[in-house]
Design an enzyme around this catalytic site. Structure first.
Site, PDB file in Angstrom:
ATOM      1  N   ALA A   1       4.692  -2.517  11.970  1.00 43.73           N
ATOM      2  CA  ALA A   1       4.281  -1.112  11.992  1.00 43.73           C
ATOM      3  C   ALA A   1       2.769  -0.968  11.834  1.00 43.73           C
ATOM      4  CB  ALA A   1       4.981  -0.353  10.867  1.00 43.73           C
TER       5      ALA A   1
ATOM      6  N   ASN B   1       4.343   4.016  15.971  1.00 44.86           N
ATOM      7  CA  ASN B   1       4.902   5.160  15.235  1.00 44.86           C
ATOM      8  C   ASN B   1       6.418   5.046  15.220  1.00 44.86           C
ATOM      9  OD1 ASN B   1       5.764   7.917  14.528  1.00 44.86           O
ATOM     10  ND2 ASN B   1       3.575   8.360  14.676  1.00 44.86           N
TER      11      ASN B   1
ATOM     12  N   THR C   1      -1.098  -0.879  12.484  1.00 44.88           N
ATOM     13  CA  THR C   1      -1.846  -0.495  13.692  1.00 44.88           C
ATOM     14  C   THR C   1      -3.252  -1.105  13.627  1.00 44.88           C
ATOM     15  OG1 THR C   1      -2.522   1.551  12.597  1.00 44.88           O
ATOM     16  CG2 THR C   1      -0.589   1.671  14.036  1.00 44.88           C
TER      17      THR C   1
ATOM     18  N   LYS D   1      -7.131   6.397   5.898  1.00 47.59           N
ATOM     19  CA  LYS D   1      -6.801   5.642   7.112  1.00 47.59           C
ATOM     20  C   LYS D   1      -8.012   4.874   7.621  1.00 47.59           C
ATOM     21  CE  LYS D   1      -4.389   5.931  11.532  1.00 47.59           C
ATOM     22  NZ  LYS D   1      -3.624   4.707  11.221  1.00 47.59           N
TER      23      LYS D   1
ATOM     24  N   HIS E   1      -5.347  12.565  10.359  1.00 43.79           N
ATOM     25  CA  HIS E   1      -4.728  11.725   9.314  1.00 43.79           C
ATOM     26  C   HIS E   1      -5.506  11.844   8.008  1.00 43.79           C
ATOM     27  CE1 HIS E   1      -2.694   9.745  12.725  1.00 43.79           C
ATOM     28  NE2 HIS E   1      -1.778   9.399  11.828  1.00 43.79           N
ATOM     29  N   HIS E   2      -4.896  11.317   6.965  1.00 46.10           N
ATOM     30  CA  HIS E   2      -5.449  11.271   5.606  1.00 46.10           C
ATOM     31  C   HIS E   2      -6.777  10.491   5.550  1.00 46.10           C
ATOM     32  CE1 HIS E   2      -3.880   7.104   5.481  1.00 46.10           C
ATOM     33  NE2 HIS E   2      -2.892   7.612   6.194  1.00 46.10           N
TER      34      HIS E   2
ATOM     35  N   GLY F   1       0.837  -1.203   0.000  1.00 46.91           N
ATOM     36  CA  GLY F   1       0.000   0.000   0.000  1.00 46.91           C
ATOM     37  C   GLY F   1       0.868   1.247   0.000  1.00 46.91           C
TER      38      GLY F   1
ATOM     39  N   MET G   1       2.391   2.951   2.419  1.00 47.72           N
ATOM     40  CA  MET G   1       3.650   2.855   3.164  1.00 47.72           C
ATOM     41  C   MET G   1       4.596   1.833   2.547  1.00 47.72           C
ATOM     42  SD  MET G   1       4.280   5.023   5.464  1.00 47.72           S
ATOM     43  CE  MET G   1       5.827   4.189   5.767  1.00 47.72           C
TER      44      MET G   1
ATOM     45  N   THR H   1      -0.881   5.636  17.238  1.00 47.67           N
ATOM     46  CA  THR H   1      -0.032   6.584  17.987  1.00 47.67           C
ATOM     47  C   THR H   1      -0.836   7.268  19.091  1.00 47.67           C
ATOM     48  OG1 THR H   1       1.169   6.981  15.939  1.00 47.67           O
ATOM     49  CG2 THR H   1       1.533   8.560  17.736  1.00 47.67           C
TER      50      THR H   1
HETATM   51  N1  LIG Z   1       3.936   2.459  12.822  1.00 46.25           N
HETATM   52  C1  LIG Z   1       4.058   3.505  11.968  1.00 46.25           C
HETATM   53  O1  LIG Z   1       4.965   4.356  12.095  1.00 46.25           O
HETATM   54  C2  LIG Z   1       3.080   3.635  10.859  1.00 46.25           C
HETATM   55  C3  LIG Z   1       2.075   2.727  10.737  1.00 46.25           C
HETATM   56  N2  LIG Z   1       1.219   2.776   9.682  1.00 46.25           N
HETATM   57  C4  LIG Z   1       0.236   1.709   9.602  1.00 46.25           C
HETATM   58  O2  LIG Z   1       0.616   0.835   8.544  1.00 46.25           O
HETATM   59  C5  LIG Z   1      -0.553   0.257   7.986  1.00 46.25           C
HETATM   60  C6  LIG Z   1      -0.548   0.486   6.475  1.00 46.25           C
HETATM   61  O3  LIG Z   1      -0.629   1.867   6.216  1.00 46.25           O
HETATM   62  P1  LIG Z   1      -0.771   2.394   4.700  1.00 46.25           P
HETATM   63  O4  LIG Z   1       0.284   1.790   3.851  1.00 46.25           O
HETATM   64  O5  LIG Z   1      -0.912   3.863   4.780  1.00 46.25           O
HETATM   65  O6  LIG Z   1      -2.190   1.769   4.310  1.00 46.25           O
HETATM   66  P2  LIG Z   1      -2.702   1.293   2.874  1.00 46.25           P
HETATM   67  O7  LIG Z   1      -4.173   1.072   3.008  1.00 46.25           O
HETATM   68  O8  LIG Z   1      -2.209   2.196   1.813  1.00 46.25           O
HETATM   69  O9  LIG Z   1      -1.957  -0.108   2.677  1.00 46.25           O
HETATM   70  C7  LIG Z   1      -2.292  -1.244   3.432  1.00 46.25           C
HETATM   71  C8  LIG Z   1      -2.019  -2.502   2.621  1.00 46.25           C
HETATM   72  O10 LIG Z   1      -2.631  -3.611   3.284  1.00 46.25           O
HETATM   73  C9  LIG Z   1      -3.652  -4.132   2.425  1.00 46.25           C
HETATM   74  N3  LIG Z   1      -4.901  -4.434   3.122  1.00 46.25           N
HETATM   75  C10 LIG Z   1      -5.836  -3.578   3.484  1.00 46.25           C
HETATM   76  N4  LIG Z   1      -6.877  -4.201   4.062  1.00 46.25           N
HETATM   77  C11 LIG Z   1      -6.575  -5.466   4.063  1.00 46.25           C
HETATM   78  C12 LIG Z   1      -7.253  -6.599   4.554  1.00 46.25           C
HETATM   79  N5  LIG Z   1      -8.455  -6.540   5.127  1.00 46.25           N
HETATM   80  N6  LIG Z   1      -6.655  -7.768   4.443  1.00 46.25           N
HETATM   81  C13 LIG Z   1      -5.466  -7.843   3.860  1.00 46.25           C
HETATM   82  N7  LIG Z   1      -4.779  -6.802   3.379  1.00 46.25           N
HETATM   83  C14 LIG Z   1      -5.333  -5.606   3.476  1.00 46.25           C
HETATM   84  C15 LIG Z   1      -3.977  -3.059   1.459  1.00 46.25           C
HETATM   85  O11 LIG Z   1      -4.568  -3.594   0.296  1.00 46.25           O
HETATM   86  P3  LIG Z   1      -5.683  -2.734  -0.491  1.00 46.25           P
HETATM   87  O12 LIG Z   1      -4.915  -1.613  -1.109  1.00 46.25           O
HETATM   88  O13 LIG Z   1      -6.241  -3.702  -1.457  1.00 46.25           O
HETATM   89  O14 LIG Z   1      -6.680  -2.270   0.523  1.00 46.25           O
HETATM   90  C16 LIG Z   1      -2.627  -2.417   1.247  1.00 46.25           C
HETATM   91  O15 LIG Z   1      -1.846  -3.119   0.343  1.00 46.25           O
HETATM   92  C17 LIG Z   1      -1.745   0.886   8.712  1.00 46.25           C
HETATM   93  O16 LIG Z   1      -2.128   0.018   9.763  1.00 46.25           O
HETATM   94  C18 LIG Z   1      -1.152   2.171   9.283  1.00 46.25           C
HETATM   95  O17 LIG Z   1      -1.829   2.636  10.414  1.00 46.25           O
HETATM   96  C19 LIG Z   1       1.314   3.726   8.726  1.00 46.25           C
HETATM   97  C20 LIG Z   1       2.288   4.681   8.793  1.00 46.25           C
HETATM   98  C21 LIG Z   1       3.238   4.726   9.890  1.00 46.25           C
HETATM   99  O1  LIG Z   2      -2.057   5.339   8.903  1.00 48.22           O
HETATM  100  C1  LIG Z   2      -1.166   6.209   8.952  1.00 48.22           C
HETATM  101  O2  LIG Z   2      -0.898   6.940   7.996  1.00 48.22           O
HETATM  102  C2  LIG Z   2      -0.389   6.313  10.191  1.00 48.22           C
HETATM  103  N1  LIG Z   2      -0.602   5.423  11.124  1.00 48.22           N
HETATM  104  C3  LIG Z   2       0.068   5.309  12.363  1.00 48.22           C
HETATM  105  C4  LIG Z   2      -0.915   5.406  13.500  1.00 48.22           C
HETATM  106  O3  LIG Z   2      -2.015   4.834  13.415  1.00 48.22           O
HETATM  107  O4  LIG Z   2      -0.584   6.004  14.512  1.00 48.22           O
HETATM  108  C5  LIG Z   2       1.272   6.201  12.485  1.00 48.22           C
HETATM  109  C6  LIG Z   2       1.219   7.497  11.719  1.00 48.22           C
HETATM  110  O5  LIG Z   2       0.536   8.449  12.455  1.00 48.22           O
HETATM  111  C7  LIG Z   2       0.653   7.350  10.320  1.00 48.22           C
END
Ligand SMILES: NC(=O)C1=CN([C@@H]2O[C@H](COP(=O)(O)OP(=O)(O)OC[C@H]3O[C@@H](n4cnc5c(N)ncnc54)[C@H](OP(=O)(O)O)[C@@H]3O)[C@@H](O)[C@H]2O)C=CC1
Ligand SMILES: O=C(O)C1=N[C@H](C(=O)O)C[C@H](O)C1
Length: 239
Positions: A75, A101, A77, A136, A132-133, A9, A11, A143
C-alpha cells in the site's frame, strides 16, 4: 490467517486495530524498520505481509516474501520506476496486491474516469486536485498519479504540476497537491467545458477505509497464485 504489518506509522496502527476486529485473522506482528526491526524477527506462521511504510523498505519486504513464499499487499506510495519494476519482478514468485488506494470509492472512480474521459476529452479541460494531511511525504499522491494514468492512458496530455507563470493553457492535465491538518485524503477530478463543469470527487472520512481494503486484499492473496494484482482484481474479481 496470520498477517504481519510492515510500518508502525499512522496506517500501521489503524490497520492493527482493523485486523484485531476480524474473526478469521490475527496479527502476526507489526514491524517498524526505523527501530531496526526486521520481518525475519517475527516468530511463527505469516500468511501475508501488508506494507504501509516507506519505499526504503521494499528490499526487506521482497527478501522476506520471496524467502518465505509469503504473499504481499503493498500500500506504500512514492516508489521510483525502478522500484515499481522490482515489484513486478517480485510478483513472478509470490502473489502481490499493489495499489495506491485500497478504498472501494477510488477503485470505482478510476473505472468511471476510464469510461467518461474518451467522451469528454476533446471539449473539456481536465484538472486534478488532491488534498492530504500535513504528514504526507510524497506529492502528488499515489492515487492522483493512478487517476491521471486513467485520464491520460494514451499519453496525449502534458502533465503540468502546480501551474505557475504566464502562458495559455495547452493540451494538458493540471495536477495540484494540497497539504494541511488531518485531511485523510480527497481526490477531485474536474472536467471544465464551455458553461458547464463535471466534477468527480472522492473524500476519505478516515484512514479506516484503507485498512479495510488492505485486509480484503490480504484475504484475496490466500487463493491467488503468483502474480501482480490491483484492487479491481480484489473487489471485482477481474483476474
Ligand atoms: N494504498 C493506500 O490505500 C494508502 C497508502 N498509504 C501510504 O502508506 C504509507 C504510510 O502511510 P502513513 O502510515 O500515513 O505514514 P507514516 O509516516 O505515519 O508511517 C510510515 C512508517 O514508515 C516509517 N518510515 C518513514 N520514513 C522511512 C524511511 N525513510 N525509512 C524507513 N521507514 C520509514 C515511518 O517511521 P517514522 O515514523 O520514524 O518516520 C512510519 O513508521 C505512505 O506511503 C502512504 O502514502 C496511506 C494510506 C492509504
Ligand atoms: O498518505 C496518505 O494518507 C494516503 N496515501 C495514498 C496516496 O498517496 O494516494 C492513499 C490515500 O489517499 C491516503
Amino acid at each position: 490467517m496470520n498477517v504481519a504489518i510492515l510500518g508502525a506509522g499512522a496506517m500501521g496502527k489503524v490497520l492493527s486495530g482493523t485486523i484485531e476486529e476480524q474473526q478469521d485473522m490475527s496479527l502476526a506482528g507489526i514491524i517498524e524498520p526505523r527501530n531496526g526491526e526486521k520481518l525475519h524477527d517475527i516468530e511463527g506462521q505469516v500468511d501475508a505481509v501488508i506494507d504501509f511504510s516507506n519505499p526504503n523498505n521494499l528490499e526487506m519486504l521482497m527478501d522476506y516474501c520471496i524467502a518465505k513464499s509469503c504473499p504481499a499487499v503493498i500500500a506504500t506510495t512514492g516508489f521510483t520506476l525502478e522500484q515499481q519494476q522490482m515489484i513486478v519482478d517480485m510478483a513472478q514468485q509470490v502473489p502481490v496486491v499493489f495499489a495506491a488506494n485500497f478504498s472501494l470509492g477510488i477503485t470505482v472512480m478510476k473505472r468511471v474516469l476510464e469510461e467518461i474521459t474518451p467522451i469528454l476529452e476533446d471539449t473539456f479541460d481536465i484538472e486534478v486536485i488532491e488534498k492530504h494531511h500535513n504528514k504526507k511525504l510524497d506529492s502528488p499522491s499515489g492515487t492522483a498519479k493512478m487517476l491521471v494514468g486513467a485520464l491520460n492512458g494514451q499519453g496525449t496530455y502534458e502533465e503540468v504540476h502546480g501551474r505557475e507563470g504566464n502562458r495559455k493553457r495547452g493540451k494538458e492535465i493540471g495536477i495540484h497537491a494540497v497539504r494541511g491538518g488531518t485531511i485523510a485524503g480527497e481526490h477531485d477530478v474536474i472536467f471544465a467545458g464551455d458553461d458547464e463543469i463535471l466534477e468527480i470527487k472522492h473524500t476519505a472520512g478516515s484512514k479506516k477505509i484503507f485498512a479495510a481494503g488492505a485486509v480484503k486484499a490480504a484475504a484475496f492473496t490466500q487463493t491467488a497464485g503468483p502474480g501482480l494484482y490491483n484492487m479491481e482484481d480484489v473487489l471485482f474479481g477481474d483476474k
